[in-house]
Write a protein that holds these residues in place. Sequence first.
Motif, PDB file in Angstrom:
ATOM      1  N   PHE A 180       0.818  -1.215   0.000  1.00  0.00           N
ATOM      2  CA  PHE A 180       0.000   0.000   0.000  1.00  0.00           C
ATOM      3  C   PHE A 180       0.850   1.262   0.000  1.00  0.00           C
ATOM      4  CE2 PHE A 180      -3.189  -3.039   1.549  1.00  0.00           C
ATOM      5  CZ  PHE A 180      -4.216  -2.745   0.660  1.00  0.00           C
ATOM      6  N   ALA A 181       2.072   1.189   0.554  1.00  0.00           N
ATOM      7  CA  ALA A 181       2.937   2.376   0.570  1.00  0.00           C
ATOM      8  C   ALA A 181       3.638   2.564  -0.773  1.00  0.00           C
ATOM      9  CB  ALA A 181       3.961   2.261   1.694  1.00  0.00           C
ATOM     10  N   TYR A 182       4.242   1.500  -1.318  1.00  0.00           N
ATOM     11  CA  TYR A 182       5.107   1.658  -2.489  1.00  0.00           C
ATOM     12  C   TYR A 182       4.420   1.341  -3.816  1.00  0.00           C
ATOM     13  CZ  TYR A 182       8.694   2.055   1.044  1.00  0.00           C
ATOM     14  OH  TYR A 182       9.430   2.475   2.112  1.00  0.00           O
ATOM     15  N   ASN A 183       3.288   0.650  -3.764  1.00  0.00           N
ATOM     16  CA  ASN A 183       2.553   0.383  -5.001  1.00  0.00           C
ATOM     17  C   ASN A 183       1.302   1.244  -5.137  1.00  0.00           C
ATOM     18  OD1 ASN A 183       4.262  -2.057  -4.509  1.00  0.00           O
ATOM     19  ND2 ASN A 183       3.375  -2.696  -6.452  1.00  0.00           N
ATOM     20  N   LYS A 184       0.738   1.680  -4.004  1.00  0.00           N
ATOM     21  CA  LYS A 184      -0.494   2.468  -4.037  1.00  0.00           C
ATOM     22  C   LYS A 184      -0.306   3.896  -3.547  1.00  0.00           C
ATOM     23  CE  LYS A 184      -3.130  -0.769  -5.648  1.00  0.00           C
ATOM     24  NZ  LYS A 184      -3.737  -0.623  -6.991  1.00  0.00           N
ATOM     25  N   GLY A 185       0.890   4.236  -3.065  1.00  0.00           N
ATOM     26  CA  GLY A 185       1.178   5.618  -2.691  1.00  0.00           C
ATOM     27  C   GLY A 185       0.566   6.080  -1.398  1.00  0.00           C
ATOM     28  N   LEU A 186       0.178   5.164  -0.513  1.00  0.00           N
ATOM     29  CA  LEU A 186      -0.408   5.545   0.774  1.00  0.00           C
ATOM     30  C   LEU A 186       0.686   5.718   1.821  1.00  0.00           C
ATOM     31  CD1 LEU A 186      -3.570   3.243   0.876  1.00  0.00           C
ATOM     32  CD2 LEU A 186      -3.340   5.557  -0.003  1.00  0.00           C
ATOM     33  N   PRO A 187       0.380   6.362   2.955  1.00  0.00           N
ATOM     34  CA  PRO A 187       1.408   6.550   3.997  1.00  0.00           C
ATOM     35  C   PRO A 187       1.916   5.211   4.529  1.00  0.00           C
ATOM     36  CG  PRO A 187      -0.524   7.907   4.436  1.00  0.00           C
ATOM     37  CD  PRO A 187      -0.904   6.979   3.333  1.00  0.00           C
ATOM     38  N   LEU A 188       3.157   5.204   4.957  1.00  0.00           N
ATOM     39  CA  LEU A 188       3.748   3.983   5.506  1.00  0.00           C
ATOM     40  C   LEU A 188       3.302   3.828   6.957  1.00  0.00           C
ATOM     41  CD1 LEU A 188       5.637   1.633   4.820  1.00  0.00           C
ATOM     42  CD2 LEU A 188       7.530   2.986   5.697  1.00  0.00           C
TER      43      LEU A 188
END
Length: 337
Positions: A180-188
Amino acid sequence: KKYSIETTDYEVGQDNIQKWGFDIHNPVFGTSAVLIIVTLISLLLVGPTTALNSLNSLKNGIIEQFDSFFMWATNFFLLFAFVLILSPLGRIRIGGKDAKSEHSTLSWIAMLFAAGMGIGLLFWGVAEPVAYFTDWYGTPLNVEAYSEEAKAMALGATMFHWGLHGWSIYAIVALSLAFFAYNKGLPLSIRSTFYPIFGDRAWGWLGHTIDILAVLATLFGLATSLGLGAQQATSGFNHVFGLEGDIGTQLTIITLVTFIASLSVMRGIDGGVKVLSNINMIAAFILLVFVTIVGWNSVLPSLWATISGYATNVIELSNPHGREDSVWMHGWTVFYW
């Protein structure tokens, strides 16, 4: 930039402030800090003995009431990880199709090893099979202590705790965060893994609550590991140097480790975590070579006993039902999970 999941209009970093070299999320940081301070003050006010008894009662109650949940959840994580590996989903590249690794494979393994195992493996890698073999707190599957069966079982059960099952828990959380962070651009952060379920509510107080729970669980989980590690290190100093250090030495070790950990976080992955992990891996490799050379006649037979003991008993050790070794299972496996 905006997050790439279609329905969200949450602005990156809109709630964050830069402070002391950290990127701080105001609601999560402030609320977590208050809850931690209140908890610690409460424990100090009731007294160490009362607090210890209360926490032990709470821990034992959770272990006894939720033993099957912990066992089956971990089994599910392991099976789910294998499904991901074998299915087309296993070919998804974290970071996108054109993503390239920021770290070498050796450094990446070193960081995983240091973060996933740490000080625990050095102590329990020896103490755990010895405890199982000698019936210090029961034996796995109630095998007879000091027998040949107990030897293989002790080594196999240790591998069970430090092998695939334990790493599957790490893997599922890590994959969720990374995807979700590196493929979807959401916060880590943990809240991002709940976005498909809760939608934009994940950016409000529902998401804040999820992250606060994650902070508290991480902190007090680390406190357990660090506390046990400080006790182990103090015992080692006392034994090797003939010291009589106790709580003061433990507090010194905890303070030193916390300082180094904070410094490594402030320096970032490349300048802190990776450097420490590589040093740790080199030291671990030197220790491995030393033990192998000194104990060559024991290493190879023990290696085979470990593999066979794990392979033949992993199914029984994974099943929480109908166990006659519930004391051992609760005290070790469920406690670990």
